[in-house]
Design an enzyme around this catalytic site. Structure first.
Site, mmCIF file in Angstrom:
data_model
loop_
_atom_site.group_PDB
_atom_site.id
_atom_site.type_symbol
_atom_site.label_atom_id
_atom_site.label_comp_id
_atom_site.label_asym_id
_atom_site.label_seq_id
_atom_site.Cartn_x
_atom_site.Cartn_y
_atom_site.Cartn_z
ATOM 1 N N ASP A 10 -101.248 12.521 25.982
ATOM 2 C CA ASP A 10 -102.660 12.168 25.999
ATOM 3 C C ASP A 10 -103.479 13.462 26.073
ATOM 4 O OD1 ASP A 10 -105.047 10.441 26.557
ATOM 5 O OD2 ASP A 10 -104.949 11.502 28.464
ATOM 6 N N TYR A 12 -107.262 13.598 26.706
ATOM 7 C CA TYR A 12 -108.398 13.597 27.624
ATOM 8 C C TYR A 12 -107.965 13.208 29.037
ATOM 9 C CZ TYR A 12 -110.864 13.801 23.213
ATOM 10 O OH TYR A 12 -111.293 14.181 21.967
ATOM 11 N N ARG A 44 -117.802 9.330 31.758
ATOM 12 C CA ARG A 44 -116.384 9.092 31.520
ATOM 13 C C ARG A 44 -116.036 7.613 31.718
ATOM 14 N NH1 ARG A 44 -111.741 9.834 28.778
ATOM 15 N NH2 ARG A 44 -109.891 9.926 30.112
ATOM 16 N N SER A 121 -103.896 10.183 21.147
ATOM 17 C CA SER A 121 -105.185 10.066 21.829
ATOM 18 C C SER A 121 -106.097 9.055 21.147
ATOM 19 C CB SER A 121 -105.878 11.433 21.849
ATOM 20 O OG SER A 121 -107.188 11.345 22.349
ATOM 21 N N ASN A 122 -107.028 8.527 21.930
ATOM 22 C CA ASN A 122 -108.083 7.692 21.378
ATOM 23 C C ASN A 122 -109.060 8.496 20.526
ATOM 24 O OD1 ASN A 122 -107.342 5.185 22.384
ATOM 25 N ND2 ASN A 122 -108.572 5.364 24.239
#
Length: 228
Positions: A10, A12, A44, A121-122
């Site tokens: 990941d 972030y 966030r 990751s998104n």
């Protein structure tokens, strides 16, 4: 459990610190430290919430757009009205997040050990590529895999399944490395191995499988994987 051949990191909150936006928030908008921290927390939280909503509502849009809308919400919550230029400078902080001090060395060590090392990751591809380059992580990555490829977001199982397909591996031979407990639970539920980087010693999520491996820092990961 199958032998791990591919590690999917990941970005972030795992490789890069999302709270490193606070410096630019404070500088550009001239905010106090307390207010800067509050805006950062809301930004966030809403970024993640909006990604969940977009996935559940079948209303996908790239993570860069999600990030901007989450910032707009956070600023509105605290009655902050930036100029267009100020807003742009703040949202671009996501291109310059600080990597965790042990991120690059860990990626390099694991690559040298023979693992396929990727980002999962998104973030949409362009923002991930910019960040990987700016954070100095790009040389240690075999690939960058984005949820954008399947037009939804983690923890939808299809995101993890696509990653396994991209690296040419059975999902059981892939392992997600994430500091986000919800992400770890999602990967485990999809059948992927998990290494949870639990820096804050949080409890695991109550929904989803318990992570197969838990470390308190990225730097611990190579030794733990070698001992399994």
């Amino acid at each position: 459990m199958a032998e791990t051949t591919a590690l999917c990191f990941d970005m972030y909150g795992t490789l890069c610190d999302t709270s490193s936006v606070t410096r630019r928030l404070g500088e550009v908008l001239d905010l106090s430290g307390v207010l800067t921290d509050a805006v950062d927390e809301t930004w966030r939280r809403k970024q993640l919430q909006y990604s969940y909503q977009a996935a559940q509502m079948d209303a996908y849009e790239p993570f860069w757009e999600i990030t901007g809308k989450a910032l707009d919400y956070a600023l509105a919550e605290y009655d902050i009205e930036p100029t267009d230029g100020e807003r742009q400078r703040v949202v671009e902080a996501y291109d310059h997040l600080s990597p965790y001090p042990d991120a690059a060395a860990t990626l390099e060590e694991l690559g040298d050990a023979g693992y396929t090392v990727t980002v999962l990751s998104n973030g949409n591809p362009a923002m991930l590529e910019r960040l990987a380059a700016n954070a100095g992580l790009e040389p240690y990555l075999d690939d960058i895999i984005s949820a954008d490829e399947v037009k939804t977001f983690k923890p939808d199982p299809v995101v993890y399944e696509n990653a396994a397909s991209r690296v040419g591996s059975d999902i059981e031979a892939c392992r997600l490395v994430s500091a986000n407990a919800w992400d770890a639970a999602g990967a485990g539920s999809a059948g992927m191995g998990v290494a949870w980087v639990n820096r804050r010693r949080d409890p695991p999520e109550a929904i989803g499988p318990t992570p197969t491996t838990v470390v308190d820092s990225l730097s611990r990961l190579p030794d733990v994987l070698a001992s399994e």
